[in-house]
Design a protein around this motif. Sequence first.
Motif, PDB file in Angstrom:
ATOM      1  N   PRO A 238      10.031   7.420  -3.621  1.00  0.00           N
ATOM      2  CA  PRO A 238       9.980   5.978  -3.872  1.00  0.00           C
ATOM      3  C   PRO A 238      11.214   5.241  -3.375  1.00  0.00           C
ATOM      4  CG  PRO A 238       9.225   7.179  -5.789  1.00  0.00           C
ATOM      5  CD  PRO A 238       9.790   8.191  -4.848  1.00  0.00           C
ATOM      6  N   ASN A 239      12.393   5.846  -3.513  1.00  0.00           N
ATOM      7  CA  ASN A 239      13.596   5.172  -3.036  1.00  0.00           C
ATOM      8  C   ASN A 239      13.702   5.200  -1.520  1.00  0.00           C
ATOM      9  OD1 ASN A 239      15.250   4.195  -5.420  1.00  0.00           O
ATOM     10  ND2 ASN A 239      14.799   6.279  -6.065  1.00  0.00           N
TER      11      ASN A 239
ATOM     12  N   GLU B  31      13.358  -3.249 -11.270  1.00  0.00           N
ATOM     13  CA  GLU B  31      12.909  -2.081 -12.019  1.00  0.00           C
ATOM     14  C   GLU B  31      11.527  -1.688 -11.505  1.00  0.00           C
ATOM     15  OE1 GLU B  31      12.688  -0.595 -16.679  1.00  0.00           O
ATOM     16  OE2 GLU B  31      12.449  -2.722 -16.222  1.00  0.00           O
ATOM     17  N   PHE B  32      11.486  -0.598 -10.737  1.00  0.00           N
ATOM     18  CA  PHE B  32      10.223  -0.067 -10.219  1.00  0.00           C
ATOM     19  C   PHE B  32       9.643   0.827 -11.319  1.00  0.00           C
ATOM     20  CE2 PHE B  32       8.289   2.280  -6.277  1.00  0.00           C
ATOM     21  CZ  PHE B  32       7.045   1.761  -6.595  1.00  0.00           C
TER      22      PHE B  32
ATOM     23  N   ASP C 240       0.818  -1.217   0.000  1.00  0.00           N
ATOM     24  CA  ASP C 240       0.000   0.000   0.000  1.00  0.00           C
ATOM     25  C   ASP C 240       0.852   1.268   0.000  1.00  0.00           C
ATOM     26  OD1 ASP C 240       0.909  -0.570   2.550  1.00  0.00           O
ATOM     27  OD2 ASP C 240      -0.909   0.125   3.561  1.00  0.00           O
ATOM     28  N   ILE C 241       1.950   1.282   0.764  1.00  0.00           N
ATOM     29  CA  ILE C 241       2.780   2.488   0.796  1.00  0.00           C
ATOM     30  C   ILE C 241       3.621   2.599  -0.468  1.00  0.00           C
ATOM     31  CG2 ILE C 241       4.759   1.494   2.017  1.00  0.00           C
ATOM     32  CD1 ILE C 241       3.238   4.991   2.595  1.00  0.00           C
ATOM     33  N   LEU C 242       3.954   1.471  -1.100  1.00  0.00           N
ATOM     34  CA  LEU C 242       4.642   1.519  -2.396  1.00  0.00           C
ATOM     35  C   LEU C 242       3.718   2.103  -3.459  1.00  0.00           C
ATOM     36  CD1 LEU C 242       6.577  -1.861  -2.373  1.00  0.00           C
ATOM     37  CD2 LEU C 242       7.592   0.392  -2.784  1.00  0.00           C
ATOM     38  N   ARG C 243       2.451   1.718  -3.423  1.00  0.00           N
ATOM     39  CA  ARG C 243       1.492   2.301  -4.367  1.00  0.00           C
ATOM     40  C   ARG C 243       1.290   3.777  -4.061  1.00  0.00           C
ATOM     41  NH1 ARG C 243      -0.839   4.699  -7.438  1.00  0.00           N
ATOM     42  NH2 ARG C 243      -2.829   4.337  -8.484  1.00  0.00           N
ATOM     43  N   CYS C 244       1.268   4.114  -2.789  1.00  0.00           N
ATOM     44  CA  CYS C 244       1.033   5.488  -2.358  1.00  0.00           C
ATOM     45  C   CYS C 244       2.156   6.425  -2.806  1.00  0.00           C
ATOM     46  CB  CYS C 244       0.893   5.518  -0.834  1.00  0.00           C
ATOM     47  SG  CYS C 244       0.635   7.141  -0.129  1.00  0.00           S
TER      48      CYS C 244
END
Length: 698
Positions: free
Chosen positions: A464-465, A451-452, A366-370
């Motif tokens: 993001p990093n 690869e994000f 969820d926090i990666l999507r956020c």
Amino acid sequence: MDEPTKRIPEFFGCMVFNEDKMRQRLSADAYEAWQQCMTHGTPLPRSIADQIAAAMKDWATELGATHYTHWFQPMTGVTAEKHDSFITPSGNDSVIMELSGKELSRGEADASSFPSGGLRATFEARGYTAWDPTSYAFVKDKTLYIPTVFCSYSGQTLDKKTPLLRSISRLDQQCLRILRLFGNTEAHHVIPQVGPEQEYFLIDKSMYQRREDLKLCGRTLFGARPPKGQELDDHYYGAIKPRVAKFMQELDEELWKLGVFAKTEHNEVAPAQHELAPVYTDANTATDHNQLTMALLKKVADRHDLVCLLHEKPFAGVNGSGKHDNWSLATDTGENLLKPGKTPSQNAQFLLFLAAFIKGVDEYQDILRCCVSYPGNDLRLGGSEAPPAVISIFLGDELTAVLDSIIQGTAYVDMTKKKLEIGVDTLPEIPQDTTDRNRTSPLAFTGNKFEFRMLGSSQSIASPNTVLNTIMADELGQFADILEQAQDFKSALQTLLHDTFKAHQRIIFNGNGYDDSWAEEAQRRGLSNHRDTVDSMPAYIDPKNISLFTRHDVFSEVEMRARYGIHLENYCKITAIEANTLLSMIRRNIFPAVSRYTSDLAQAVQRKKALYLDCSAETDLLQQLTNLNNELYTTAQSMAQALENAPASEGGLASARYYRDVVYALEYKASHLVNELEANTSAEYWPYPTYADILFSV
């Protein structure tokens, strides 16, 4: 070798106060103190700071610099700077050029107009910048740029660099714990490495100037589908046009002077779309370099009568622009920790880091999507080679087969058909390049890195990093806690790998992320599917995520709640700006233009009727345009009323939902009505350049 090629090593980094220049210009004591600051975080004594500042000023003024600025990255997503001259009064009517250690190390900026999310009151305007000695200063436009962090008067972070630096430090600590368990005593630091691929559009400046939406919003708010788009795939990797090639050549030179490792450039899929990819470097430097890259893309384009568009979706119907964030881990001895090794012990170490990544992505999807959610990216994600909203990891068949064998406790047969039992001492060699690049995967393993792919083209890569680093630090710390207490390391490691892969295999998906069945499958797996910014933002204040960042001192709870508010407010404001811009274009140009055209059509019908000629075509078109124009007028009125009734942009989630469900919904409807009008209105009357005009003008 031609002369320009010979010159590149000579001028590369010439505008950067890098390690070589420090070694040349500082005393041995000062240089050693700076090295200790870099490697161990040791504070710089005031006398050393004064010496570095003086050397930095002398070097900068030799290059023509007259000013210096503390260059920081506030939560606007772009950089900020306040310029001060080097001059200091000296006697009557004379000055000297000076930069003190105090001025180098710390600055004061008016923070009142930067987003703070309630971290300070409006009347509490003071903000502080502090030199980041791990980032090199550089000269640009006759100004010495000093990379800094930015915080409020009370100490809370107001920028994107500070959390990134904190996350890098925490990840370093936990990685070293794991390496020591595998007997690696040579590595002293582990540094996240990043290579952000930057996509962008180049359009003719004259076209840009005629589109109010491009000037105010960075994207077109309407546009009928052109006869040709990207269907033929002829632009992708095609020959670079001379005008664009000249732009790219100058851009490379400007970036190289600033030490940016610009490496690869090519045409992208959509007409007028291109990509620039750098060589990998540490995450902090990569973040600074990407901000410089975005600024120079726009600046150099302007010199060529072009405009660089960094918006994620400037044109509907063709690919949007992303920023693929290639992330890996490297030791200071040069070992890539995400590269499968050639020996069993290296493989076991690789699999442990892989397990931490998989577990972290699953637990914190969820926090990666956020962290990649904002209005521009909402328009891009989910099609045209952009990943869907569902977070998943692509590993490829070979690596997935290895994991399946570990989960099931069965023998694994590698690509050479060599049968091996899965055990710490008998892990098979894992080929590095047995995976393809899955264009629909948010996180794809590509041999020695992840690869994000969800980042948008205009986005700072800092957030993001920061999230990736913190997640990995947390998972590796948990693994280290278990393995450090184990009596039998090999057995404990095997159990840990088995249990982790089994518990989190739901996040691995090697198929087509665009297939409708994947959304259903993801739901069955229990994966989250936050389709837009409004749905994604509550992750910032989820207790689980607050606990993650606070226990690693990357954010405080107050800082996370502030960012939650900032992003929601930003969503409301951008949506309002777009709606108001479209409303203005409709009322002032589109509606009048269509009215003129229909008026002339009506006169044509009357003239034909007088001559007893068939006017059914004109009559049908006149009726169609009249109906569309009436509907557009009504929709515009509703949009104006919706904007007037809109709650305050600072109203949090409720305000953001209103802007999405009411304002943007009307904006979307109006834009499609405009598209229909454009497709049926004579070019002589249409007031704006079309997609065909813009996309094929360079």
